[in-house]
Motif scaffolding. Sequence first.
Motif, PDB file in Angstrom:
ATOM      1  N   GLY A  17       0.783  -1.233   0.000  1.00 14.78           N
ATOM      2  CA  GLY A  17       0.000   0.000   0.000  1.00 14.78           C
ATOM      3  C   GLY A  17       0.810   1.275   0.000  1.00 14.78           C
ATOM      4  N   SER A  64      -0.827   4.070  -2.191  1.00 14.94           N
ATOM      5  CA  SER A  64      -2.039   4.612  -1.552  1.00 14.94           C
ATOM      6  C   SER A  64      -1.664   5.584  -0.435  1.00 14.94           C
ATOM      7  CB  SER A  64      -2.900   3.478  -0.992  1.00 14.94           C
ATOM      8  OG  SER A  64      -3.362   2.640  -2.031  1.00 14.94           O
ATOM      9  N   LYS A  70      -2.519   9.639  -0.175  1.00 11.95           N
ATOM     10  CA  LYS A  70      -3.181  10.190   1.013  1.00 11.95           C
ATOM     11  C   LYS A  70      -2.370  11.333   1.625  1.00 11.95           C
ATOM     12  CE  LYS A  70      -7.058   7.957   2.051  1.00 11.95           C
ATOM     13  NZ  LYS A  70      -8.331   8.648   2.298  1.00 11.95           N
ATOM     14  N   THR A 125      -2.551   2.750  -8.340  1.00 11.67           N
ATOM     15  CA  THR A 125      -2.734   1.679  -7.362  1.00 11.67           C
ATOM     16  C   THR A 125      -3.516   0.533  -7.974  1.00 11.67           C
ATOM     17  OG1 THR A 125      -4.804   2.635  -6.541  1.00 11.67           O
ATOM     18  CG2 THR A 125      -2.776   3.325  -5.440  1.00 11.67           C
ATOM     19  N   LYS A 132      -4.557  -3.971  -6.799  1.00 12.60           N
ATOM     20  CA  LYS A 132      -4.326  -5.084  -5.885  1.00 12.60           C
ATOM     21  C   LYS A 132      -3.233  -6.007  -6.382  1.00 12.60           C
ATOM     22  CE  LYS A 132      -9.004  -5.098  -3.962  1.00 12.60           C
ATOM     23  NZ  LYS A 132     -10.255  -5.864  -3.785  1.00 12.60           N
ATOM     24  N   LYS A 186      -3.018  -1.184   6.400  1.00  8.06           N
ATOM     25  CA  LYS A 186      -4.139  -2.116   6.202  1.00  8.06           C
ATOM     26  C   LYS A 186      -4.693  -2.665   7.513  1.00  8.06           C
ATOM     27  CE  LYS A 186      -2.460  -3.462   1.619  1.00  8.06           C
ATOM     28  NZ  LYS A 186      -2.259  -4.548   0.642  1.00  8.06           N
ATOM     29  N   SER A 245      -4.560   3.006   8.209  1.00  7.45           N
ATOM     30  CA  SER A 245      -5.277   2.453   7.056  1.00  7.45           C
ATOM     31  C   SER A 245      -5.284   3.521   5.975  1.00  7.45           C
ATOM     32  CB  SER A 245      -6.713   2.060   7.410  1.00  7.45           C
ATOM     33  OG  SER A 245      -7.436   1.758   6.227  1.00  7.45           O
ATOM     34  N   LYS A 298      -6.595   3.143   3.213  1.00  8.68           N
ATOM     35  CA  LYS A 298      -7.918   3.029   2.578  1.00  8.68           C
ATOM     36  C   LYS A 298      -8.952   3.914   3.270  1.00  8.68           C
ATOM     37  CE  LYS A 298     -11.379  -0.441   1.239  1.00  8.68           C
ATOM     38  NZ  LYS A 298     -11.724  -1.882   1.285  1.00  8.68           N
ATOM     39  N   THR A 299      -9.001   3.860   4.595  1.00 10.71           N
ATOM     40  CA  THR A 299     -10.008   4.619   5.347  1.00 10.71           C
ATOM     41  C   THR A 299      -9.490   5.969   5.833  1.00 10.71           C
ATOM     42  OG1 THR A 299      -9.402   3.685   7.504  1.00 10.71           O
ATOM     43  CG2 THR A 299     -10.986   2.448   6.168  1.00 10.71           C
TER      44      THR A 299
END
Length: 281
Positions: A20, A23, A27, A36, A38, A120, A150, A152-153
């Motif tokens: 990650g 990502s 951010k 990005t 997977k 993550k 994270s 992602k969040t």
Amino acid sequence: MKKNITYCGHIGIIGRTNVGKSSILNKLINNKISITSKKSGTTINNIIGIKTIQQYQYIYIDTPGIEIKKKYFKKNILNKNNYLKLIIFVISTIKWLEPEEKILKILKKINISTILVINKIDYINNKKILLPFINKIKKKYNFIAIIPISAKTGENIDALNTIIKNNIPQSKYIYSKNEITPLSKKFLISEIIREKLIRFLNQEIPYLIKVIIESYYIDKFKICNIVASIFTKNLRQKKIIIGKNGKKIKMCHYLSKKDIEKLLNMKVKLYLKIKLFNLTQ
């Protein structure tokens, strides 16, 4: 009259593949400049992102995942660059395996202040396992901080920003205040197209597919016209990229065009060509 004090430095984001890193870069600078997916090995070049806030300028370098194979391991940013002022070492959840041990071995040699980021954590259901893991890692190396996040969040991204701010050296700005990357628009456009291809084709073709911007100009109607060539190894892969009735390439075209328009803040006419090329040459 007292001169304004400024702070600036290069910050390397390192780790094995698929933890990650890209990502996290996106951010940290609040802009998407690093693609990005997977799929492991998506980032194949160093991607530089810049964020300037008041007297602070952060120059982040998102690096390709460090391979443990000997011939690749010698080519990473830690071995060939000594201008880094700070390192963000990224791991995924509580995975600490051979690649992490090898990276740690290099960190001990170069002696650059390092933050360990456990990314993550949204995948960890039982957060109670984090503290024992952190205590175990503390014994391995004197990290200036160990922080679970994270990307992602966005959890704990603000805390990470604060740690970085407190460890950036006093120095003059290297880039202008409004610059977010020194990378050319052509490169960023080619990366957007490559991202869509990787995401849609998943494991069907190698991630080393190459995209080259052949033409890029703005016409009298203020529309950016782009011709991009997608290079692949053989006819089989070309057919996979096109998809049944052209479905895959049309979807890649639509999503690429959407992101490119956002990047350039203008209307875009995008033309995609698929060509055969020996990527090993």
